[in-house]
Design a protein around this motif. Structure first.
Motif, PDB file in Angstrom:
ATOM      1  N   PRO A 141       0.887  -1.007   0.055  1.00 33.15           N
ATOM      2  CA  PRO A 141      -0.245  -0.402   0.181  1.00 33.15           C
ATOM      3  C   PRO A 141       1.084   0.657  -0.039  1.00 33.15           C
ATOM      4  CG  PRO A 141      -0.633  -1.643   1.717  1.00 33.15           C
ATOM      5  CD  PRO A 141       0.742  -2.014   0.874  1.00 33.15           C
ATOM      6  N   PHE A 142       0.263   2.255  -0.377  1.00 34.61           N
ATOM      7  CA  PHE A 142       0.905   3.780  -0.349  1.00 34.61           C
ATOM      8  C   PHE A 142       0.697   4.389   1.746  1.00 34.61           C
ATOM      9  CE2 PHE A 142      -1.478   4.160  -4.212  1.00 34.61           C
ATOM     10  CZ  PHE A 142       0.111   4.848  -5.540  1.00 34.61           C
ATOM     11  N   ASP A 143       0.351   4.076   1.977  1.00 38.54           N
ATOM     12  CA  ASP A 143       0.120   4.182   3.835  1.00 38.54           C
ATOM     13  C   ASP A 143      -0.672   2.651   3.857  1.00 38.54           C
ATOM     14  OD1 ASP A 143      -0.385   4.475   5.861  1.00 38.54           O
ATOM     15  OD2 ASP A 143      -1.744   6.159   5.690  1.00 38.54           O
ATOM     16  N   SER A 144       1.041   1.713   4.795  1.00 34.04           N
ATOM     17  CA  SER A 144       0.132   0.345   5.121  1.00 34.04           C
ATOM     18  C   SER A 144      -0.635   0.412   5.872  1.00 34.04           C
ATOM     19  CB  SER A 144       1.656  -0.056   5.426  1.00 34.04           C
ATOM     20  OG  SER A 144       2.631   0.593   6.692  1.00 34.04           O
ATOM     21  N   MET A 145      -1.292   1.512   7.196  1.00 29.06           N
ATOM     22  CA  MET A 145      -2.018   1.523   7.850  1.00 29.06           C
ATOM     23  C   MET A 145      -3.442   2.187   7.784  1.00 29.06           C
ATOM     24  SD  MET A 145      -0.224   0.988  10.906  1.00 29.06           S
ATOM     25  CE  MET A 145      -1.182   1.139  11.635  1.00 29.06           C
ATOM     26  N   ALA A 146      -3.326   2.044   6.653  1.00 27.54           N
ATOM     27  CA  ALA A 146      -4.800   2.818   5.673  1.00 27.54           C
ATOM     28  C   ALA A 146      -5.490   1.172   5.424  1.00 27.54           C
ATOM     29  CB  ALA A 146      -4.506   3.947   4.525  1.00 27.54           C
ATOM     30  N   ASP A 147      -6.757   1.461   5.392  1.00 27.02           N
ATOM     31  CA  ASP A 147      -7.637   0.631   5.321  1.00 27.02           C
ATOM     32  C   ASP A 147      -7.179   0.522   3.509  1.00 27.02           C
ATOM     33  OD1 ASP A 147     -10.526  -0.843   4.007  1.00 27.02           O
ATOM     34  OD2 ASP A 147     -10.824  -1.001   6.075  1.00 27.02           O
ATOM     35  N   PRO A 148      -7.622  -0.750   2.489  1.00 25.63           N
ATOM     36  CA  PRO A 148      -7.111  -1.349   1.800  1.00 25.63           C
ATOM     37  C   PRO A 148      -8.421  -0.953   1.021  1.00 25.63           C
ATOM     38  CG  PRO A 148      -7.142  -3.175   2.767  1.00 25.63           C
ATOM     39  CD  PRO A 148      -6.937  -1.926   3.924  1.00 25.63           C
ATOM     40  N   CYS A 183      -0.270  -5.714   4.117  1.00 28.00           N
ATOM     41  CA  CYS A 183       0.459  -5.456   3.149  1.00 28.00           C
ATOM     42  C   CYS A 183      -0.148  -5.727   2.102  1.00 28.00           C
ATOM     43  CB  CYS A 183       1.885  -6.735   2.777  1.00 28.00           C
ATOM     44  SG  CYS A 183       1.979  -7.283   4.382  1.00 28.00           S
ATOM     45  N   ALA A 184       0.915  -6.220   0.843  1.00 24.61           N
ATOM     46  CA  ALA A 184       0.484  -5.747  -1.199  1.00 24.61           C
ATOM     47  C   ALA A 184      -1.049  -7.064  -1.545  1.00 24.61           C
ATOM     48  CB  ALA A 184       1.292  -6.372  -2.416  1.00 24.61           C
ATOM     49  N   GLY A 185      -0.777  -8.234  -0.188  1.00 22.85           N
ATOM     50  CA  GLY A 185      -1.644  -9.077  -0.924  1.00 22.85           C
ATOM     51  C   GLY A 185      -3.383  -8.958  -0.616  1.00 22.85           C
ATOM     52  N   ALA A 186      -3.334  -7.999   0.645  1.00 25.99           N
ATOM     53  CA  ALA A 186      -4.521  -7.061   1.135  1.00 25.99           C
ATOM     54  C   ALA A 186      -5.281  -6.165   0.120  1.00 25.99           C
ATOM     55  CB  ALA A 186      -4.697  -6.456   2.040  1.00 25.99           C
ATOM     56  N   LEU A 187      -4.806  -5.846  -1.247  1.00 24.31           N
ATOM     57  CA  LEU A 187      -4.624  -4.781  -1.622  1.00 24.31           C
ATOM     58  C   LEU A 187      -5.409  -5.945  -3.021  1.00 24.31           C
ATOM     59  CD1 LEU A 187      -3.376  -2.594  -0.112  1.00 24.31           C
ATOM     60  CD2 LEU A 187      -3.169  -1.469  -2.025  1.00 24.31           C
ATOM     61  N   ALA A 188      -4.037  -7.275  -3.248  1.00 21.12           N
ATOM     62  CA  ALA A 188      -4.470  -7.771  -4.499  1.00 21.12           C
ATOM     63  C   ALA A 188      -6.098  -8.490  -3.976  1.00 21.12           C
ATOM     64  CB  ALA A 188      -3.326  -8.853  -4.767  1.00 21.12           C
ATOM     65  N   ARG A 189      -6.169  -9.060  -2.836  1.00 20.71           N
ATOM     66  CA  ARG A 189      -7.753  -9.529  -2.556  1.00 20.71           C
ATOM     67  C   ARG A 189      -8.758  -8.640  -2.965  1.00 20.71           C
ATOM     68  NH1 ARG A 189      -8.068 -11.292   3.560  1.00 20.71           N
ATOM     69  NH2 ARG A 189      -8.286  -9.014   4.120  1.00 20.71           N
ATOM     70  N   LEU A 190      -8.831  -7.317  -2.611  1.00 27.08           N
ATOM     71  CA  LEU A 190      -9.303  -6.914  -2.375  1.00 27.08           C
ATOM     72  C   LEU A 190     -10.235  -6.669  -4.435  1.00 27.08           C
ATOM     73  CD1 LEU A 190     -12.053  -4.424  -2.038  1.00 27.08           C
ATOM     74  CD2 LEU A 190      -9.374  -3.049  -2.131  1.00 27.08           C
ATOM     75  N   TYR A 191      -8.562  -6.215  -5.127  1.00 29.21           N
ATOM     76  CA  TYR A 191      -9.165  -6.606  -6.589  1.00 29.21           C
ATOM     77  C   TYR A 191      -9.692  -7.578  -7.061  1.00 29.21           C
ATOM     78  CZ  TYR A 191      -8.080  -5.133 -10.961  1.00 29.21           C
ATOM     79  OH  TYR A 191      -7.649  -4.657 -12.312  1.00 29.21           O
ATOM     80  N   THR A 192      -9.502  -8.230  -6.535  1.00 29.92           N
ATOM     81  CA  THR A 192      -9.726 -10.253  -7.373  1.00 29.92           C
ATOM     82  C   THR A 192     -11.445 -10.001  -6.953  1.00 29.92           C
ATOM     83  OG1 THR A 192      -7.952 -11.256  -7.051  1.00 29.92           O
ATOM     84  CG2 THR A 192      -9.750 -12.190  -7.178  1.00 29.92           C
ATOM     85  N   GLU A 193     -12.068  -9.544  -5.579  1.00 27.68           N
ATOM     86  CA  GLU A 193     -13.017  -9.723  -4.930  1.00 27.68           C
ATOM     87  C   GLU A 193     -13.528  -9.028  -5.972  1.00 27.68           C
ATOM     88  OE1 GLU A 193     -12.820  -8.465  -0.730  1.00 27.68           O
ATOM     89  OE2 GLU A 193     -11.975 -10.898  -0.337  1.00 27.68           O
ATOM     90  N   MET A 194     -13.677  -7.609  -6.092  1.00 30.60           N
ATOM     91  CA  MET A 194     -13.688  -6.439  -7.444  1.00 30.60           C
ATOM     92  C   MET A 194     -14.219  -7.409  -8.441  1.00 30.60           C
ATOM     93  SD  MET A 194     -12.761  -3.228  -6.075  1.00 30.60           S
ATOM     94  CE  MET A 194     -13.099  -2.318  -7.233  1.00 30.60           C
ATOM     95  N   GLY A 195     -13.957  -7.967  -8.777  1.00 27.09           N
ATOM     96  CA  GLY A 195     -13.648  -9.210 -10.132  1.00 27.09           C
ATOM     97  C   GLY A 195     -12.615  -8.531 -11.084  1.00 27.09           C
ATOM     98  N   GLY A 196     -11.423  -8.159 -10.708  1.00 30.50           N
ATOM     99  CA  GLY A 196     -10.441  -8.086 -10.823  1.00 30.50           C
ATOM    100  C   GLY A 196      -9.210  -9.066 -11.458  1.00 30.50           C
ATOM    101  N   GLU A 197      -8.569  -9.412 -12.018  1.00 28.31           N
ATOM    102  CA  GLU A 197      -7.114 -10.147 -11.984  1.00 28.31           C
ATOM    103  C   GLU A 197      -5.798 -10.054 -11.396  1.00 28.31           C
ATOM    104  OE1 GLU A 197      -5.084 -12.978 -15.414  1.00 28.31           O
ATOM    105  OE2 GLU A 197      -6.816 -11.672 -15.642  1.00 28.31           O
ATOM    106  N   SER A 198      -5.484 -10.680 -10.250  1.00 25.66           N
ATOM    107  CA  SER A 198      -4.622 -10.312  -9.930  1.00 25.66           C
ATOM    108  C   SER A 198      -3.436 -11.768  -9.819  1.00 25.66           C
ATOM    109  CB  SER A 198      -4.580 -10.775  -8.141  1.00 25.66           C
ATOM    110  OG  SER A 198      -5.164  -8.906  -7.682  1.00 25.66           O
ATOM    111  N   LEU A 199      -2.605 -11.362 -10.121  1.00 22.28           N
ATOM    112  CA  LEU A 199      -0.915 -12.278 -10.408  1.00 22.28           C
ATOM    113  C   LEU A 199      -0.593 -12.841  -8.684  1.00 22.28           C
ATOM    114  CD1 LEU A 199      -0.331 -11.296 -13.752  1.00 22.28           C
ATOM    115  CD2 LEU A 199      -2.118 -13.248 -13.203  1.00 22.28           C
TER     116      LEU A 199
END
Length: 291
Positions: A141-148, A183-199
């Motif tokens: 994240p840009f800010d590791s304390m901010a909600d994804p 961490c980055a995995g939290a953002l990738a999880r959100l993107y996947t849940e929204m219908g995006g594709e995460s690698l």
């Protein structure tokens, strides 16, 4: 069912190499765990090889510098395989295009986009605004304390453009001292849940284990899978990854799951059984802390 052990030495003679997680096992981001370092030093003194297997988005040189900074002894490990190295190789192969929108910190920016000299004809990666990007690279994240969720508007736009997101660190959270960070995995999880594709390129996914095996070979150690032991505190990363690779594992219950497993020096057996049942995982061994 997992076997609770008291020390690494109880089982280490069954293995020629260890794949060892860092955060929560060897250090907490601020200082090393002395008992863990000693256990790894003893293991190496008997001829074993130690590969530090980390979901850090940094190249291994950056992780080495971090370990030196916080005081992890150099003689406690042999080599390092990072999620960052695995993800960088994929990025320079063009898996998310040439123009990429970068999500991460300035420190990661400086290291992640350095050219890979070992690769022939790498893609000329260029950072670009989201509206011009062909893909997304996320080291954290840009800010590791901010909600994804703060990324939701940008991710909605990216999903509509069908951009792929390269996740350089599949970890959801990490504990830096007493502070829990995203961490980055939290953002990738959100993107996947929204219908995006995460690698993904770190634990529990195969590319980082392939890299770890290559690092072992570079040491002159051709170790069969049955003689490799994985150690980590992340059930959905370290332990799931070991299971997927058919490798034995030690679950460090005093890391991320310390509260759930009621770990003081060792986990509460009933609490541990419930946590593992919920995760549908069965590590070969469990120990409160690496020692």
């Amino acid at each position: 069912m997992t076997q609770i052990i008291n020390t690494l030495a109880e089982v280490s003679d069954r293995y020629d190499a260890l794949f060892v997680d860092l955060w929560g096992c060897v250090h907490n981001g601020v200082e090393p765990f002395a008992d863990a370092v000693s256990a790894l030093q003893d293991y190496r003194a008997k001829g074993g090889k130690v590969v530090l297997l980390t979901n850090s988005p940094r190249p291994r040189e950056g992780v080495t510098a971090q370990l030196d900074q916080i005081g992890v002894a150099r003689d406690s490990w042999d080599t390092i395989a990072t999620s960052g190295d695995s993800a960088r190789a994929a990025m320079f192969q063009g898996v998310v295009g040439e123009k990429v929108y970068f999500i991460g910190t300035e420190v990661e920016d400086e290291t992640f986009f350095k050219p890979l000299k070992i690769m022939d004809d790498p893609v000329d990666i260029q950072k670009a605004p989201l509206d011009e990007a062909e893909g997304i690279v996320c080291t954290g994240p840009f800010d590791s304390m901010a909600d994804p969720d703060v990324n939701r508007p940008a991710f909605l736009y990216a999903k509509q453009k069908r951009l792929k997101l390269l996740c350089a660190n599949p970890d959801i959270v990490v504990d830096r001292g007493e502070r829990r960070e995203w961490c980055a995995g939290a953002l990738a999880r959100l993107y996947t849940e929204m219908g995006g594709e995460s690698l993904y390129f770190g634990k529990p996914h195969p590319p980082i284990y392939d890299l770890a095996r290559r690092r072992l070979l570079s040491l002159g150690a051709d170790v069969p899978d049955g003689r490799i032991l994985c150690i980590g505190d992340g059930l959905p990363t370290d332990i799931l990854g070991a299971s997927g690779e058919a490798l034995d594992s030690i679950f460090i219950s005093g890391g991320l799951a310390a509260k759930e497993t009621k770990t003081d020096k060792q986990p509460d057996p009933d609490a541990l059984d419930q946590v593992l049942a919920d995760a549908q995982l069965s590590p070969t061994y469990t120990i409160g802390y690496l020692r």
